[in-house]
Scaffold this active site. Sequence first.
Site, PDB file in Angstrom:
ATOM      1  N   HIS A  67      26.093 -13.279   5.295  1.00 32.98           N
ATOM      2  CA  HIS A  67      25.370 -13.475   4.026  1.00 32.98           C
ATOM      3  C   HIS A  67      25.664 -12.328   3.069  1.00 32.98           C
ATOM      4  O   HIS A  67      25.995 -12.545   1.892  1.00 32.98           O
ATOM      5  CB  HIS A  67      23.872 -13.566   4.335  1.00 32.98           C
ATOM      6  N   GLU A  68      25.544 -11.095   3.579  1.00 30.09           N
ATOM      7  CA  GLU A  68      25.750  -9.936   2.710  1.00 30.09           C
ATOM      8  C   GLU A  68      27.212  -9.759   2.331  1.00 30.09           C
ATOM      9  O   GLU A  68      27.532  -9.385   1.203  1.00 30.09           O
ATOM     10  CB  GLU A  68      25.227  -8.666   3.407  1.00 30.09           C
ATOM     11  N   HIS A  71      28.233 -11.732  -0.651  1.00 27.22           N
ATOM     12  CA  HIS A  71      27.938 -11.051  -1.920  1.00 27.22           C
ATOM     13  C   HIS A  71      29.059 -10.075  -2.279  1.00 27.22           C
ATOM     14  O   HIS A  71      29.514 -10.026  -3.430  1.00 27.22           O
ATOM     15  CB  HIS A  71      26.625 -10.273  -1.817  1.00 27.22           C
TER      16      HIS A  71
END
Length: 380
Positions: A67-68, A71
């Site tokens: 998820h990170e 980004h």
Amino acid sequence: MHWRLRIGRVGGTPVELHWSAAVGVVLLGLLLASSLLPALVPGQQPVGYVVAGTAAALGLLGSLLAHELAHTVVARRHGLPVRRVTLWLLGGLSELGAPPRTPSEEIRVSGAGPATSLLLGVLCGVAAAAVANVPLAAAALGWVALMNLLIGVLNLLPGTPLDGGRIAHGVIWGVSGDAERATRVAAGAGRLIGALLVATGAVLLLRGMWDGLWLALIGWVLAGSAGAELARATATERLGGLTLAGVMSRTPVTLPGWLTVAAALATLAEPDAARHRRYPVVDIEGGYQGVVTLRDLLAVPDDRRDEVRTRDAARDTGVVVAEDDEPLVDVVGRLPAPGGIAVVLHAGRPVGLLTPCDIDRALAFAAPADHPSPTRGARP
């Protein structure tokens, strides 16, 4: 976040593990192995539950990392620097070296994380269905799928610091053309969502559902972070137009880099010596070489203090270095918390320090945003 372990780099981005994430994985693995998995798939061997529970907990940690990293990948594609990714108890944090420059950049960078979580949820669900003949594996994968879907949906709630709040900020910014107004709206929504999560968690706890504790904790952190972001937005509005030169404490007490540690300690021990926490270290021409603290000097062994130079004990950890003509709000956003300072340079030489006290003083003298003063931006 004070204790972090560097576990590697992914695509050039440093990845760190906060101690709470390590503890959370262990506790979550034990919880899955001792309660949830036996309830879903009874009659298996204890070692099977432990292996499946551990794999599921690690799978969730890997999902948070994905998820990170989503980004960071999108941020790098837009030319935004990424300092690091940190995984902790309640999720992860991608630290960008600079904010998005346009609303579209913010929307794309923010949306990458929830999109990845939702995609992982679907993929894990498909994988769980594919191994349905292995009940423990299917249960573990199904749980990871559900967690990813929940993470994706939760992060799309329209309040900062959630990704959905960043997306909402980008949309409001794009429509109104006012980034500060967008910050206030998104942060206010974040505080409201946090309060609702805390209230919902409390109701669940009163009904004997311990899952409510987790929900309340998430809401409490969310509300606190949103409040801090709102405070930063207010400070940004009030400090706009100021540069470091107008706010910093001038003429900092410096230590010569060629001075031995023993001589530096003797100088600082004199009755009339300056009482500061950090001292910029300079070379013979006054050029900046780093910052040293009394603790750094005392950490040098007694038998080496006559040979080690002050410059050898200097470091930049926990310190921001900036030029005196930089906007104050830009530097404040880079300060490490709590108690971070900035060494202010002019032509490579230290000319001042920016401390929390200097920032508080600037805020005290700044006019409120809704009552502009003709002297706003004047140098104290």
